[in-house]
Design an enzyme around this catalytic site. Structure first.
Site, short mmCIF file in Angstrom:
data_model
loop_
_atom_site.label_atom_id
_atom_site.label_comp_id
_atom_site.label_asym_id
_atom_site.label_seq_id
_atom_site.Cartn_x
_atom_site.Cartn_y
_atom_site.Cartn_z
N LYS A 203 0.84 -1.20 0.00
CA LYS A 203 0.00 0.00 0.00
C LYS A 203 0.88 1.25 0.00
O LYS A 203 0.67 2.18 -0.76
CB LYS A 203 -0.89 -0.04 1.24
CG LYS A 203 -2.03 0.92 1.22
CD LYS A 203 -2.92 0.66 2.42
CE LYS A 203 -3.39 1.97 2.99
NZ LYS A 203 -4.10 1.81 4.25
N GLU A 209 10.81 -4.56 3.53
CA GLU A 209 10.91 -5.93 3.04
C GLU A 209 10.49 -6.01 1.57
O GLU A 209 11.16 -6.66 0.75
CB GLU A 209 10.01 -6.87 3.86
CG GLU A 209 10.49 -7.12 5.28
CD GLU A 209 10.02 -6.07 6.28
OE1 GLU A 209 9.57 -4.99 5.84
OE2 GLU A 209 10.13 -6.33 7.49
N GLY A 264 -4.51 -2.13 5.62
CA GLY A 264 -3.75 -3.25 5.07
C GLY A 264 -4.33 -4.60 5.44
O GLY A 264 -4.52 -5.47 4.59
N ARG A 265 -4.65 -4.78 6.71
CA ARG A 265 -5.14 -6.11 7.16
C ARG A 265 -6.59 -6.35 6.80
O ARG A 265 -7.15 -7.40 7.11
CB ARG A 265 -4.87 -6.28 8.66
CG ARG A 265 -5.38 -5.15 9.53
CD ARG A 265 -4.78 -5.20 10.94
NE ARG A 265 -5.17 -4.03 11.71
CZ ARG A 265 -4.52 -2.88 11.73
NH1 ARG A 265 -3.44 -2.73 10.98
NH2 ARG A 265 -4.94 -1.87 12.45
N GLU A 350 -2.78 -6.71 15.55
CA GLU A 350 -2.37 -5.39 15.03
C GLU A 350 -3.52 -4.39 15.17
O GLU A 350 -3.30 -3.20 15.32
CB GLU A 350 -1.91 -5.49 13.57
CG GLU A 350 -1.13 -4.26 13.13
CD GLU A 350 -0.42 -4.41 11.78
OE1 GLU A 350 0.81 -4.27 11.73
OE2 GLU A 350 -1.10 -4.66 10.77
N HIS A 381 -0.90 -33.09 19.42
CA HIS A 381 0.32 -33.84 19.73
C HIS A 381 1.48 -32.89 20.01
O HIS A 381 2.64 -33.25 19.87
CB HIS A 381 0.64 -34.79 18.57
CG HIS A 381 -0.52 -35.70 18.29
ND1 HIS A 381 -0.73 -36.87 18.98
CD2 HIS A 381 -1.61 -35.55 17.48
CE1 HIS A 381 -1.87 -37.42 18.57
NE2 HIS A 381 -2.42 -36.63 17.65
N LYS A 490 11.16 -0.28 13.33
CA LYS A 490 11.63 -0.05 11.95
C LYS A 490 12.65 1.09 11.93
O LYS A 490 13.69 1.00 11.29
CB LYS A 490 10.47 0.36 11.04
CG LYS A 490 9.40 -0.68 10.81
CD LYS A 490 8.35 -0.11 9.84
CE LYS A 490 7.10 -0.94 9.79
NZ LYS A 490 6.02 -0.32 9.03
O1 F6P Z 1 4.35 -2.60 9.45
C1 F6P Z 1 2.99 -2.88 9.53
C2 F6P Z 1 2.30 -2.68 8.22
O2 F6P Z 1 2.12 -1.34 7.97
C3 F6P Z 1 0.98 -3.43 8.17
O3 F6P Z 1 -0.03 -2.76 8.79
C4 F6P Z 1 0.80 -3.60 6.71
O4 F6P Z 1 -0.17 -4.55 6.40
C5 F6P Z 1 2.20 -4.01 6.31
O5 F6P Z 1 3.04 -3.23 7.14
C6 F6P Z 1 2.53 -3.82 4.87
O6 F6P Z 1 2.42 -2.49 4.48
P1 F6P Z 1 2.44 -2.07 2.95
O7 F6P Z 1 1.26 -2.65 2.30
O8 F6P Z 1 2.41 -0.56 2.96
O9 F6P Z 1 3.71 -2.59 2.35
#
Ligand code: F6P
Length: 535
Positions: A203, A209, A264-265, A350, A381, A490
Site C-alpha cells: 500500500k 521488506e 492493510g489487514r 495489530e 500432539h 523499523k
Molecule cells: O508494518 C505494519 C504494516 O504497515 C501493516 O499494517 C501492513 O499490512 C504491512 O506493514 C505492509 O504495508 P504495505 O502494504 O504498505 O507494504
C-alpha cells in the site's frame, strides 16, 4: 471509559458469581447447545456459532449486550459502513466493506473507483489464467510470485492456500514476505523468468521488506533475460503510491490502486487480492466478495442478540476482561485453513493490541490478548498438553468444515470427532486417581462450523472476524485501524543497518552496541562489504 459504565460493573459482579460454578455444569444449566448456538443462513450456506462451551448464562449475555448498547455499538456500526472517519489518529474511514458491496450499496464517493479497479484486476487475472496475457517470449505464465508483507500478504496467501485445490489450474503460487535472503532464494529457485509473473503488493510502496525483495526480484529477472523492456510484461504492482511504483518500472496497465481508506489487514478484497483472482478466477473472486457482503448484511441487520460478529466479540471481552483470560487460540480443524491462525494474529493483534483510547488516554483495562494457534489435529500432539494440564488460562475457537472436498470419509469423521473431543475435554476435564493424569477442564471454547469451504463461506468467515475486531474496538473504545506501534522498531533498525557495515556503533545503548560488535565479528560483515566494494 468502558469500565465506568453500569453494564461493566454488573459484569464484574456476574464474573465473581460465574467462577464459582464449573463450566460443564453451567453449560448444562443454561440449556447447552439448544440455547447457546446461533446458526445463520447466508446465501445457500449455513454458518454455526456455538457458544455453549462458554460461561455465558442469560444474565451475563444480557449484561454484555447492555455493554454494547452503552458503548453506542449501533451508532458506531453505522459510522463504519457510512465511511465516517473512524480511524481517528490517521483521519480516515475504514471502508473495506465497500469493496464487497454491490455497486449501488457502496458509498457514492468510492463507487466508481471500486468498480473500475475490480473489473480491471479480475479481467487481468482471467487473461493470465486463460493464457491470453503472456510473457515476453509468448509463453503462458506458469508461476506467480507475490511480494508483500503483513496485510499485503497474509490474506491473499491464506485464501489462495484454502481454495486453490478447488480450481485445478496450472498456475503455481509463491509468496515472498520475509527480508531474509534465504526466503527469496527459495522462492525464486527453479523459476523460469519467461513464465513468471511478479506481483508487488505494498500500500505504501515504502515497506522495507517489499522494497528490498522487489529490487532483488527485478535484478533476478534482468540478469536472466537481459531485457529491460520485458520487465513491463512480468511485473505488476498493487499500491496506493502509484508514483513510486511507476518509478520502480511498472507500466500503467499493470498498476492497480488501493486507497488509504482500506486498512492493510482488511485489504484482501481489493486488488491486493489479485493472486486470489488469479487462483480462483473472476467468478470465484466475486463469490468471495459476495460471501463477505452477506456477512456485512447480517452484521448490519441481525438483531443484536443474534449478531454473530458481535456475539463473538462479546464472548471475548467477557473472557479477557472479566474472567482473566490472556490468550486465545485459533484451532482450525481443516488443513486448508492451516494459515488462519497467522492471518488472525495480524488482524486481531495489530488492530486491537492498543493501550490508549480513541482520545489518547490510557485504557486502564486489558485489550487484545495474545492470539496463537495451529491446525488440528496436529496441535493435539504438541501444545494441547499445556492446554489440558498447564497452569495458564486460555480460550479457543475451534473452526470446523462439516463437508470435506475429499472422499476420505473416515479421515473426516475422525477429524471432526477429534475437534469435539478436544473442546469437550477442555470443558469437563477429568479427575483421576493420579494427579499426573488429572485434566482440569473449565476452559471456555467457541465452535464455528461452516457447511462447506467455498469462496463464499470463506468470505463470510473472514468478514465475521473483521467485524469481531471492529466490535471489540468499540467495546474497548480504541482505534482498531491504526498501528503506530510497529514504527519504532523499523526506525531503530536504520542506524543499526549502517553500523553493521561501518566501524561505529555510536549512540547505541550498551546492550545493542555489544550485539552489533559481536555480529560484526562473527559474520565478518565489514570484511565482506569491503571485499564487495573493491570488486
Ligand atoms: O508494518 C505494519 C504494516 O504497515 C501493516 O499494517 C501492513 O499490512 C504491512 O506493514 C505492509 O504495508 P504495505 O502494504 O504498505 O507494504
Amino acid at each position: 471509559m468502558p469500565q465506568d459504565l453500569p453494564a461493566w460493573k454488573q459484569l464484574m459482579r456476574l464474573a465473581a458469581l460465574s467462577i464459582q460454578s464449573k463450566l460443564g455444569d453451567l453449560s448444562a444449566a443454561t440449556g447447552g447447545f439448544e440455547h447457546s448456538s446461533f446458526c445463520v443462513t447466508l446465501g445457500n450456506h449455513k454458518l454455526l456459532l456455538d457458544l455453549s462451551k462458554q460461561r455465558l448464562d442469560q444474565p451475563t449475555l444480557a449484561a454484555l449486550i447492555e455493554l454494547a448498547n452503552e458503548r453506542g455499538f449501533a451508532e458506531q456500526r453505522r459510522r463504519l459502513f457510512e465511511g465516517a472517519e473512524i480511524n481517528s489518529s490517521e483521519h480516515r474511514p475504514a471502508l473495506h466493506t465497500a469493496l464487497r458491496a454491490p455497486y449501488a450499496q457502496r458509498p457514492e464517493i468510492v463507487r466508481e473507483i471500486v468498480e473500475e479497479t475490480l473489473q480491471r484486476f479480475v479481467c487481468f487475472a482471467d487473461d493470465v489464467r486463460s493464457g491470453e496475457r503472456r510473457g515476453y517470449t509468448g509463453k503462458s505464465f506458469t508461476d506467480i510470485v507475490h511480494i508483500g508483507i503483513g496485510g499485503s500478504y497474509l490474506g491473499p496467501r491464506l485464501v489462495v492456500a484454502a481454495l486453490q485445490t478447488q480450481y485445478p489450474e496450472r498456475l503455481r503460487f509463491h509468496f515472498l514476505a520475509n527480508i531474509d535472503g534465504e526466503a527469496i532464494d527459495r522462492c525464486l529457485a527453479g523459476l523460469n523468468p519467461e513464465t513468471t509473473l511478479v506481483i508487488l503488493v505494498s500500500k505504501s510502496f515504502t515497506t522495507l521488506e517489499t522494497q528490498v525483495n522487489g529490487a532483488s526480484a527485478r535484478s533476478w529477472f534482468l540478469e536472466r533475460t537481459a531485457n529491460q523492456k520485458a520487465l513491463s510484461q512480468h511485473f505488476v504492482a498493487v499500491t496506493a503510491n502509484i508514483e513510486a511504483a511507476r518509478q520502480f518500472g511498472i507500466k500503467e496497465d499493470n498498476l492497480f490502486p488501493v486507497w488509504d481508506w482500506v486498512g492493510g489487514r482488511f485489504s484482501l478484497w481489493s486488488a491486493v487480492g489479485l493472486p486470489i483472482a488469479l487462483a480462483i478466477g473472476a467468478a470465484g473472486f466475486q463469490d468471495l466478495l459476495n460471501g463477505a457482503h452477506a456477512m456485512d448484511t447480517h452484521f448490519q441487520q441481525a438483531p443484536i442478540e443474534n449478531n454473530l460478529p458481535l456475539l463473538l466479540a462479546l464472548a471475548g471481552v467477557w473472557n479477557y476482561n472479566f474472567l482473566g483470560v490472556s490468550n486465545h487460540a485459533i484451532l482450525p480443524y481443516d488443513h486448508r485453513l492451516a494459515l488462519l491462525p497467522e492471518y488472525l494474529q495480524q488482524l486481531e493483534m495489530e488492530s486491537n493490541g492498543k493501550s490508549v483510547h480513541n482520545d489518547g488516554s490510557p485504557v486502564g483495562i486489558h485489550t487484545m490478548p495474545i492470539v496463537w494457534g495451529g491446525e488440528g489435529s496436529n496441535g493435539q500432539h504438541a501444545f494441547h498438553q499445556l492446554m489440558h494440564q498447564g497452569t495458564r488460562s486460555f480460550t479457543a475457537d475451534f473452526i470446523l468444515i462439516a463437508n470435506a472436498d475429499h472422499t476420505h470419509d473416515v479421515h473426516q469423521r475422525w477429524l471432526l470427532a477429534s475437534a469435539l473431543g478436544q473442546s469437550q475435554a477442555m470443558m469437563i476435564g477429568e479427575q483421576t486417581k493420579s494427579s499426573h493424569c488429572n485434566v482440569a477442564g473449565d476452559h471456555a471454547t467457541t465452535t464455528l462450523v461452516l457447511d462447506q469451504l467455498t469462496p463464499f463461506t470463506l468470505g463470510s468467515l473472514l468478514a465475521m472476524y473483521e467485524h469481531k475486531v471492529f466490535c471489540q474496538g468499540v467495546l474497548w473504545n480504541i482505534n482498531s485501524f491504526d498501528q503506530w506501534g510497529v514504527e519504532l522498531g523499523k526506525q531503530l533498525a536504520e542506524p543499526i543497518f549502517e553500523q553493521l557495515g561501518d566501524n561505529s556503533a555510536l549512540g547505541q545503548d550498551t546492550a545493542t552496541k555489544g550485539l552489533i560488535d559481536y555480529l560484526k565479528g562473527e559474520t565478518g560483515v565489514m570484511a565482506k562489504i569491503v571485499e564487495r566494494t573493491q570488486k
